[in-house]
Scaffold this motif. Sequence first.
Motif, mmCIF file in Angstrom:
data_model
loop_
_atom_site.group_PDB
_atom_site.id
_atom_site.type_symbol
_atom_site.label_atom_id
_atom_site.label_comp_id
_atom_site.label_asym_id
_atom_site.label_seq_id
_atom_site.Cartn_x
_atom_site.Cartn_y
_atom_site.Cartn_z
ATOM 1 N N ALA A 158 1.064 -1.252 -0.138
ATOM 2 C CA ALA A 158 0.069 -0.200 0.484
ATOM 3 C C ALA A 158 0.436 1.559 -0.070
ATOM 4 O O ALA A 158 0.617 2.796 -0.591
ATOM 5 C CB ALA A 158 -0.785 0.111 0.882
ATOM 6 N N ALA A 159 1.933 1.251 0.502
ATOM 7 C CA ALA A 159 3.679 2.587 0.099
ATOM 8 C C ALA A 159 3.359 2.840 -1.271
ATOM 9 O O ALA A 159 3.700 3.655 -0.766
ATOM 10 C CB ALA A 159 4.408 1.840 0.940
ATOM 11 N N SER A 161 0.659 2.835 -3.787
ATOM 12 C CA SER A 161 -0.494 3.816 -4.023
ATOM 13 C C SER A 161 -0.072 4.442 -3.026
ATOM 14 O O SER A 161 -0.099 5.512 -3.646
ATOM 15 C CB SER A 161 -1.052 2.096 -3.860
ATOM 16 O OG SER A 161 -1.527 1.532 -3.962
ATOM 17 N N TYR A 162 0.102 4.739 -1.931
ATOM 18 C CA TYR A 162 -0.316 6.584 -1.126
ATOM 19 C C TYR A 162 1.333 7.016 -2.023
ATOM 20 O O TYR A 162 0.630 8.198 -1.928
ATOM 21 C CB TYR A 162 0.517 5.863 -0.077
ATOM 22 C CG TYR A 162 0.741 7.154 1.284
ATOM 23 C CD1 TYR A 162 -0.469 7.563 1.607
ATOM 24 C CD2 TYR A 162 2.262 7.599 0.826
ATOM 25 C CE1 TYR A 162 -0.480 8.687 2.855
ATOM 26 C CE2 TYR A 162 2.355 8.887 2.469
ATOM 27 C CZ TYR A 162 0.270 9.627 2.661
ATOM 28 O OH TYR A 162 1.668 10.601 3.220
ATOM 29 N N ARG A 163 2.311 6.739 -2.058
ATOM 30 C CA ARG A 163 3.839 7.354 -2.585
ATOM 31 C C ARG A 163 3.425 8.225 -3.730
ATOM 32 O O ARG A 163 3.335 9.396 -4.389
ATOM 33 C CB ARG A 163 4.639 6.626 -1.812
ATOM 34 C CG ARG A 163 6.154 7.991 -2.857
ATOM 35 C CD ARG A 163 5.996 9.409 -1.826
ATOM 36 N NE ARG A 163 6.214 9.003 -0.514
ATOM 37 C CZ ARG A 163 5.358 9.809 0.693
ATOM 38 N NH1 ARG A 163 5.354 10.994 0.120
ATOM 39 N NH2 ARG A 163 5.919 9.055 1.965
ATOM 40 N N ASP A 165 0.203 8.109 -5.854
ATOM 41 C CA ASP A 165 -0.538 9.397 -5.332
ATOM 42 C C ASP A 165 -0.373 10.922 -4.475
ATOM 43 O O ASP A 165 -0.787 11.942 -5.594
ATOM 44 C CB ASP A 165 -1.862 8.804 -4.670
ATOM 45 C CG ASP A 165 -2.728 7.669 -5.047
ATOM 46 O OD1 ASP A 165 -2.625 6.971 -6.550
ATOM 47 O OD2 ASP A 165 -3.458 6.678 -4.588
ATOM 48 N N ARG A 166 0.274 10.282 -4.073
ATOM 49 C CA ARG A 166 0.572 12.032 -3.478
ATOM 50 C C ARG A 166 1.600 12.901 -4.582
ATOM 51 O O ARG A 166 1.492 13.737 -5.307
ATOM 52 C CB ARG A 166 1.759 11.498 -2.150
ATOM 53 C CG ARG A 166 0.509 10.896 -0.921
ATOM 54 C CD ARG A 166 0.768 11.853 -0.089
ATOM 55 N NE ARG A 166 1.225 12.856 0.902
ATOM 56 C CZ ARG A 166 1.061 13.471 1.526
ATOM 57 N NH1 ARG A 166 0.352 13.423 2.933
ATOM 58 N NH2 ARG A 166 1.979 14.526 1.865
#
Length: 177
Positions: A158-159, A161-163, A165-166
């Motif tokens: 999930a890291a 996706s998080y990075r 997307d940010r």
Amino acid sequence: MDDYRYTYAVARISVLSTKLIDSAFASRSLAAEPTEILRMLGETAYGESFASIQHPSEVDRALVIELKKTYDLLHSISPEKEVIDIFRRRYDFHNLKALLKAQITGVPANGALMDVGTYDLEKLETVVGEKAYRFVPDYIRETFEAATAEYEQTGRLAAISYRCDRLMWSRLLQEAL
């Protein structure tokens, strides 16, 4: 002084809007069987994109084809192509994210990829597969580096996706301003 740069684009879009699916079509399709809906869509302005669809589970593929055609049209008639590219660039980030996750998990990303972005999808697949980010645009290289580092640090898929997307939203906001 009047600005007439968008006159053609506005007129063209206005004409094309008459070919959109209307509420009557939507109502009829709600009452129809999935295979009947495919036939109905084949008889609309979207028929070319739905011609190769044999099963209702493939509808997403036809919708991506239509989305690409729409973005290509908007890009061709827009006097400021950079504006359209802002909307398309989100798919570059999406594809990068999907390819990174596929590389880590070993599960092919074929169904998750969308050939709608500004960066050639085949090139991006090669770049990610070979980890050869030297000649790609900065935003792709920087996103790859940050997402990979975040994954290596946390070990969480999930890291990525998080990075991604940010960085995507940061980049798109920066371009829009």
